[in-house]
Write a protein that holds these residues in place. Structure first.
Motif, mmCIF file in Angstrom:
data_model
loop_
_atom_site.group_PDB
_atom_site.id
_atom_site.type_symbol
_atom_site.label_atom_id
_atom_site.label_comp_id
_atom_site.label_asym_id
_atom_site.label_seq_id
_atom_site.Cartn_x
_atom_site.Cartn_y
_atom_site.Cartn_z
ATOM 1 N N VAL A 54 119.131 16.732 -20.558
ATOM 2 C CA VAL A 54 119.253 17.545 -21.759
ATOM 3 C C VAL A 54 120.038 18.793 -21.363
ATOM 4 N N TYR A 55 121.081 19.061 -22.100
ATOM 5 C CA TYR A 55 121.948 20.197 -21.808
ATOM 6 C C TYR A 55 121.645 21.324 -22.788
ATOM 7 N N TYR A 56 121.453 22.505 -22.228
ATOM 8 C CA TYR A 56 121.114 23.684 -23.025
ATOM 9 C C TYR A 56 122.191 24.750 -22.846
ATOM 10 N N CYS A 57 122.472 25.466 -23.898
ATOM 11 C CA CYS A 57 123.262 26.674 -23.710
ATOM 12 C C CYS A 57 122.349 27.883 -23.849
ATOM 13 N N ALA A 58 122.761 28.960 -23.230
ATOM 14 C CA ALA A 58 121.941 30.158 -23.190
ATOM 15 C C ALA A 58 122.825 31.390 -23.280
ATOM 16 N N ALA A 59 122.268 32.452 -23.858
ATOM 17 C CA ALA A 59 122.973 33.720 -24.005
ATOM 18 C C ALA A 59 122.264 34.787 -23.192
ATOM 19 N N MET A 75 127.603 33.643 -21.401
ATOM 20 C CA MET A 75 127.018 32.434 -21.951
ATOM 21 C C MET A 75 126.962 31.402 -20.842
ATOM 22 N N GLY A 76 125.906 30.612 -20.845
ATOM 23 C CA GLY A 76 125.779 29.628 -19.790
ATOM 24 C C GLY A 76 125.347 28.277 -20.313
ATOM 25 N N TRP A 77 125.688 27.257 -19.536
ATOM 26 C CA TRP A 77 125.169 25.910 -19.769
ATOM 27 C C TRP A 77 124.227 25.553 -18.626
ATOM 28 N N PHE A 78 123.110 24.969 -19.000
ATOM 29 C CA PHE A 78 122.113 24.497 -18.053
ATOM 30 C C PHE A 78 121.746 23.075 -18.421
ATOM 31 N N PHE A 114 115.771 27.200 -12.775
ATOM 32 C CA PHE A 114 116.919 27.962 -13.242
ATOM 33 C C PHE A 114 118.123 27.776 -12.334
ATOM 34 N N ALA A 115 117.919 27.896 -11.043
ATOM 35 C CA ALA A 115 119.043 27.825 -10.108
ATOM 36 C C ALA A 115 119.606 26.411 -10.033
ATOM 37 N N ARG A 116 118.737 25.413 -9.905
ATOM 38 C CA ARG A 116 119.196 24.033 -9.783
ATOM 39 C C ARG A 116 119.854 23.557 -11.067
ATOM 40 N N ASP A 117 119.355 24.027 -12.206
ATOM 41 C CA ASP A 117 119.802 23.525 -13.495
ATOM 42 C C ASP A 117 121.096 24.174 -13.989
ATOM 43 N N PHE A 118 121.540 25.234 -13.332
ATOM 44 C CA PHE A 118 122.749 25.914 -13.800
ATOM 45 C C PHE A 118 123.948 24.981 -13.696
ATOM 46 N N ASP A 162 136.464 38.224 -21.183
ATOM 47 C CA ASP A 162 137.696 37.880 -20.471
ATOM 48 C C ASP A 162 137.786 36.412 -20.100
ATOM 49 N N GLY A 163 136.772 35.620 -20.478
ATOM 50 C CA GLY A 163 136.809 34.197 -20.187
ATOM 51 C C GLY A 163 136.566 33.854 -18.736
ATOM 52 N N ASN A 164 136.137 34.821 -17.948
ATOM 53 C CA ASN A 164 135.864 34.544 -16.541
ATOM 54 C C ASN A 164 134.749 33.507 -16.437
ATOM 55 N N THR A 165 134.928 32.529 -15.553
ATOM 56 C CA THR A 165 133.992 31.419 -15.466
ATOM 57 C C THR A 165 133.407 31.273 -14.068
ATOM 58 N N ASN A 166 132.269 30.626 -14.004
ATOM 59 C CA ASN A 166 131.729 30.187 -12.721
ATOM 60 C C ASN A 166 130.987 28.882 -12.929
ATOM 61 N N TYR A 167 130.924 28.097 -11.858
ATOM 62 C CA TYR A 167 130.374 26.751 -11.929
ATOM 63 C C TYR A 167 129.420 26.484 -10.766
ATOM 64 N N ALA A 168 128.475 25.598 -11.031
ATOM 65 C CA ALA A 168 127.723 25.033 -9.921
ATOM 66 C C ALA A 168 128.692 24.201 -9.086
ATOM 67 N N ASP A 169 128.500 24.195 -7.792
ATOM 68 C CA ASP A 169 129.447 23.522 -6.907
ATOM 69 C C ASP A 169 129.643 22.054 -7.283
ATOM 70 N N SER A 170 128.582 21.398 -7.669
ATOM 71 C CA SER A 170 128.672 19.964 -7.958
ATOM 72 C C SER A 170 129.424 19.665 -9.242
ATOM 73 N N MET A 171 129.662 20.683 -10.056
ATOM 74 C CA MET A 171 130.351 20.489 -11.334
ATOM 75 C C MET A 171 131.838 20.821 -11.248
ATOM 76 N N LYS A 172 132.217 21.533 -10.213
ATOM 77 C CA LYS A 172 133.607 21.965 -10.118
ATOM 78 C C LYS A 172 134.544 20.761 -10.097
ATOM 79 N N GLY A 173 135.582 20.860 -10.896
ATOM 80 C CA GLY A 173 136.564 19.792 -10.953
ATOM 81 C C GLY A 173 136.263 18.735 -11.989
ATOM 82 N N ARG A 174 135.029 18.623 -12.420
ATOM 83 C CA ARG A 174 134.672 17.640 -13.446
ATOM 84 C C ARG A 174 134.340 18.292 -14.782
ATOM 85 N N PHE A 175 133.718 19.449 -14.728
ATOM 86 C CA PHE A 175 133.289 20.143 -15.944
ATOM 87 C C PHE A 175 134.141 21.390 -16.153
#
Length: 121
Positions: free
Chosen positions: A97-102, A34-37, A47-51, A59-72
């Motif tokens: 506008v924030y979207y979630c995606a599957a 699942m992702g947030w954009f 797609f790439a910029r908006d991720f 397993d709850g494994n996560t990844n973040y856009a670099d600019s969001m790390k530490g805040r989101f």
């Protein structure tokens, strides 16, 4: 089919916090990611910029856009089929506008309708 419904957006002052929710229904079992954009005002979708962030159901494994790390922070509640995005230290440039995606078969195939986040300075 998967249905996604976002909520939790709103108007907040810079430095404030919001928590977005994305409730998934339908055939969610197969969807491993699942992702947030986000889409900023006046900008075409990219797609790439908006991720913003992604999470794996299993397993709850996560990844973040670099600019969001530490805040989101992205999290999920498997029992509720819900994914969250905790946003702290918000900045005016987070307005979007924030979207979630599957994900399905390697692509983010299903999208919610979006929720507006406005950060005032």
């Amino acid at each position: 089919q998967v249905q996604l419904v976002e909520s939790g957006g709103g108007l907040v002052q810079a430095g404030g916090s919001l928590r977005l929710s994305c409730a998934a229904s339908g055939r969610t079992a197969r969807h491993s990611l699942m992702g947030w954009f986000r889409q900023a005002p006046g900008k075409a979708r990219d797609f790439a910029r908006d991720f913003v962030a992604g999470i794996r159901w299993s397993d709850g494994n996560t990844n973040y856009a670099d600019s969001m790390k530490g805040r989101f922070t992205i999290s999920r509640d498997n029992a509720k089929n819900t994914v969250y995005l905790q946003m702290n230290s918000l900045k005016p440039e987070d307005t979007a506008v924030y979207y979630c995606a599957a994900e399905e078969t390697g692509l983010y195939k299903y999208w919610g309708q979006g929720t507006q986040v406005t950060v005032s300075s």
